[in-house]
Write a protein that holds these residues in place. Structure first.
Motif, PDB file in Angstrom:
ATOM      1  N   SER A 411       0.815  -1.215   0.000  1.00 45.72           N
ATOM      2  CA  SER A 411       0.000   0.000   0.000  1.00 45.72           C
ATOM      3  C   SER A 411       0.848   1.264   0.000  1.00 45.72           C
ATOM      4  O   SER A 411       0.309   2.368  -0.042  1.00 45.72           O
ATOM      5  CB  SER A 411      -0.943   0.006   1.212  1.00 45.72           C
ATOM      6  OG  SER A 411      -0.206   0.154   2.415  1.00 45.72           O
ATOM      7  N   GLN A 451      -8.703   2.160   0.227  1.00 46.20           N
ATOM      8  CA  GLN A 451      -7.797   2.531  -0.854  1.00 46.20           C
ATOM      9  C   GLN A 451      -6.816   3.577  -0.330  1.00 46.20           C
ATOM     10  O   GLN A 451      -7.215   4.681   0.038  1.00 46.20           O
ATOM     11  CB  GLN A 451      -8.572   3.096  -2.048  1.00 46.20           C
ATOM     12  CG  GLN A 451      -9.532   2.109  -2.677  1.00 46.20           C
ATOM     13  CD  GLN A 451      -8.813   0.928  -3.306  1.00 46.20           C
ATOM     14  OE1 GLN A 451      -7.786   1.084  -3.965  1.00 46.20           O
ATOM     15  NE2 GLN A 451      -9.356  -0.265  -3.123  1.00 46.20           N
ATOM     16  N   VAL A 469      -2.754   4.975  -6.097  1.00 45.84           N
ATOM     17  CA  VAL A 469      -3.784   4.430  -5.226  1.00 45.84           C
ATOM     18  C   VAL A 469      -3.593   2.922  -5.149  1.00 45.84           C
ATOM     19  O   VAL A 469      -3.514   2.253  -6.178  1.00 45.84           O
ATOM     20  CB  VAL A 469      -5.198   4.755  -5.751  1.00 45.84           C
ATOM     21  CG1 VAL A 469      -6.250   4.279  -4.757  1.00 45.84           C
ATOM     22  CG2 VAL A 469      -5.341   6.242  -6.008  1.00 45.84           C
ATOM     23  N   ARG A 471      -4.516  -0.849  -2.854  1.00 46.82           N
ATOM     24  CA  ARG A 471      -5.456  -1.488  -1.947  1.00 46.82           C
ATOM     25  C   ARG A 471      -4.813  -1.750  -0.599  1.00 46.82           C
ATOM     26  O   ARG A 471      -3.772  -2.394  -0.512  1.00 46.82           O
ATOM     27  CB  ARG A 471      -5.947  -2.797  -2.562  1.00 46.82           C
ATOM     28  CG  ARG A 471      -6.895  -3.560  -1.666  1.00 46.82           C
ATOM     29  CD  ARG A 471      -7.257  -4.882  -2.306  1.00 46.82           C
ATOM     30  NE  ARG A 471      -8.012  -5.714  -1.379  1.00 46.82           N
ATOM     31  CZ  ARG A 471      -8.292  -6.994  -1.594  1.00 46.82           C
ATOM     32  NH1 ARG A 471      -7.877  -7.571  -2.695  1.00 46.82           N
ATOM     33  NH2 ARG A 471      -8.986  -7.684  -0.709  1.00 46.82           N
TER      34      ARG A 471
END
Length: 690
Positions: A411, A451, A469, A471
């Motif tokens: 992320s 997100q 962006v 997950r």
């Protein structure tokens, strides 16, 4: 026509023969998202010179400047013969210089190319050179460009040059809105900047200002009452410091692009100023050597709206020179929500699932709660709200420390581990490194429906502006976590439910944390000693959480509410959950064949989907009916079949989990590809058994 043609030819020749304009060195400016000045940097020789355009300055000041210094500025070609004749006549009549004959263009020529010399011949030569250079400037530049050069170069006392630096130094504001008295003082100062410096010679500055007011009043530029009122205004008796908001962020921006004349950051100057004021107030209560830092992030974009590193960058006792928003520290319990998020995503637990908070041992590791007490059977929601350690470690064992570390790293916010170390169960309780801004980015990802955006510090292009962006967790898991954190008991005297938040305290009372968010913003707070020394008794709930709530109260009149739960979420009580989700038990070991095993598809597989064709799922082992979860959401009713079929609702990555009646699980991560091979957020599919 002949005269006009000759004039045009003369101007073209003058333009062609004129030497290029000398390069004007300007102070580097760091601006906020709206173009407001956060911090300028002085030139190498210590002068402050900010670029100014006519649009940056109060219109009345410009009218006063032209009327007082060069009333035919808009008509002449750089030299005003009438002004020169008037000045010469005054010298003959009075035997001294009464008024100068220099136009604003000639003054700009002198400021661009100063000439030395005190004798009459040298002065006459300098004046002739100014006149020629003024004609060249008029041939090359528009009137507004010449006026902008004056506004940038004119001296205002000491190391202050240009009207913007002068207005900031003497009035503490940009010159877009000036009072009549302020505008008159700025007109008067460049004529004798050292003799009229307000901080050293306030009486002379006042007299010079009043002279400007009187002459322009007589010229009809404004009424007598205005002149009298402006003349009563006091003259600033001290020089103010130029803006120095977001000192560390400004330094970082300049280091990243040392050749850039200006830097546009995502920061909001008004938000930055309020949070810096809050930090300055609160740091005095924290004790000797203790500092704090704050970061504010926009959930939907990842833009950093404020970055407060310490209370004062000049405070050596609190290591003010160190950017504490980027310092790597132990995050304490602040990583627990991400453990719960993965457990929700995998279908291992639901907020209403019951879990045991009892003494437990994991090999040689024996976690204990902060208060050394145990709560017994609690819901997973309560375990997170009360920040219980044993349930968090039990869930981390189920989802896997390596998977937690990998998900956070994917992320964009990787955990910091010593070289050669691998994540263990202690990661869930703070046995790892994390910076304050990374925590803010992670929590903003929860608030943004799972997100996570890469943090965006700049708005003026570059890699940091690229959309990034990734997950963090499924939308359902993010909603469950946000809902639970919104119910965390508020600090003393604070209103509960205002924000969703989590606190943390590192081992040995070295770091106190609080991170909170509403539907739009996330704010993260760190309190501790920059040198890493412990502060006995300092905990996140008492040291950092009150600052977090105060920050939201100062910035947000009414918190932005969270959106509704996703349609796939289970908003039910414990008794209404599928049987395997009602009570979390330790995973049955796969090594003895007691738990279910997903035989197909294998973990990491990419499956091609054509039309609405179902995909096969093969499972072996497990006790009793099997429940399948897609990104943490049940996909149909429990079934005893070993081969099942399911229809994904979209393409992209999906987490598939199978749980048996005893609570044992197995999970795989898949990529579903459509005809166009488009990536997208997979939604829970429909399941059937055979």
């Amino acid at each position: 026509m002949l005269l006009a043609g000759g004039s045009t030819a003369w101007l073209a020749g003058m333009r062609a023969a004129a030497p290029p304009l000398p390069r004007v060195a300007l102070s580097v400016e760091v601006l906020d998202r709206e173009g407001r000045l956060l911090r300028p940097f002085a030139l190498a020789d210590g002068r402050w010179r900010l670029k100014a355009e006519t649009s940056d300055v109060d219109r009345r000041y410009l009218d006063m400047l032209v009327a007082y210094e060069d009333k035919r500025f808009w008509q002449h070609g750089g030299v005003d013969p009438l002004a020169l004749l008037r000045a010469a006549g005054q010298v003959i009549l009075h035997g001294r210089i009464v008024s100068g004959g220099s136009t604003l263009t000639m003054q700009v020529a002198r400021l661009l190319e100063p000439r030395e010399g005190s004798g009459l011949t040298a002065r006459l030569g300098a004046k002739l050179a100014e006149m020629r250079r003024a004609l060249e400037l008029e041939a090359r530049l528009s009137k507004r460009e010449i006026l902008a050069l004056y506004l940038t170069l004119a001296p205002y006392g000491g190391n202050i040059e240009g009207v913007r630096a002068a207005s900031l130094a003497w009035f503490g504001k940009e010159p877009r809105r000036l009072s009549l008295a302020e505008a008159a003082l700025l007109v008067a100062l460049p004529q004798a900047p050292e003799a009229r410096r307000p901080d050293r010679h306030p009486a002379r500055a006042a007299r010079a200002r009043d002279t400007v007011l009187a002459r322009l009043g007589e010229a009809g530029l404004f009424g007598e009452a205005e002149v009298v009122f402006a003349g009563r205004a006091p003259v600033a008796a001290r020089r103010l410091a130029l803006p120095m908001l977001a000192a560390h962020a400004a330094e970082a921006a300049r280091r990243a692009r040392p050749a850039a004349p200006a830097h546009r950051l995502a920061l909001d100057a008004s938000v930055q100023a309020r949070l810096e004021g809050l930090a300055a107030e609160r740091v005095r209560e924290l004790g000797k050597g203790v500092s704090l830092a704050l970061v504010m992030v926009d959930n939907a974009s990842g833009e950093v709206l404020a970055r407060v590193s310490g209370a004062d960058p000049l405070d050596a006792e609190r290591a003010g020179a160190v950017d504490l928003t980027r310092a790597v520290r132990s995050p304490g319990s602040t990583l627990k929500p991400f453990i719960y998020g993965l457990a929700f995503e995998d279908g291992l637990a639901h907020p209403e699932t019951l879990i045991e908070d009892r003494p437990a041992r994991f090999g040689a590791y024996r976690p204990r709660n902060f208060d050394r007490d145990y709560q017994g059977t609690v819901s997973v929601r309560q375990a997170l709200q009360l920040s219980l350690n044993v349930p968090a470690v039990v869930l981390l064992q189920a989802v896997g420390p390596q998977r937690l570390a990998s998900r956070l790293g994917q992320s964009g916010f990787a955990l910091k581990l010593p070289p050669g170390e691998v994540p263990g169960l202690a990661v869930g309780l703070g046995g790892v490194g994390m910076s304050l801004d990374a925590l803010a980015g992670l929590y903003a990802g929860i608030a943004n429906g799972g997100q996570a955006h890469g943090l965006r510090d700049r708005l003026d292009g570059g890699a940091s502006e690229v959309e990034d962006v990734r997950r963090l967790m499924s939308p359902v898991a993010a909603a469950y976590v946000a809902q639970a954190l919104a119910g965390t008991p508020a600090p003393h005297n604070e209103r509960p439910g205002r924000i969703a938040f989590k606190t943390g305290t590192s081992f040995g009372y070295r770091d106190a944390w609080a991170v909170g968010f509403d539907g739009r913003w996330t704010i993260a707070v760190w309190v501790g000693r920059p040198d890493g020394q412990p502060v006995p008794g300092m905990i996140g709930r008492e040291a950092a959480a009150p600052i977090l709530f105060d920050a939201f109260a100062r910035l947000v009149t009414r918190p932005v509410p969270f959106g509704p739960l996703p349609r796939e979420a289970l908003d039910v009580r414990n008794a209404e959950l599928p049987l395997p989700l009602r009570h979390f038990g330790r995973m049955a070991g796969k090594e003895n064949g007691a738990g279910p095993l997903i035989a197909f598809p294998p973990d990491g597989a990419s499956l091609d989907r054509e039309g609405d064709e179902p995909l096969v799922l093969k499972v072996s082992g497990g006790a009793g009916p099997l429940t399948v979860f897609v990104d943490g959401v049940p996909a149909g009713q429990p079934a005893r079949a070993a081969t099942m079929f399911w229809r994904p609702a979209g393409t992209g990555f999906v987490r598939l989990t199978v749980m048996d009646a005893a609570g044992s699980t197995d999970s795989v991560t898949l990529r579903i590809r459509g005809a166009a091979d488009q990536d997208g957020g997979a939604q829970p599919g429909r399941l059937s058994g055979r």
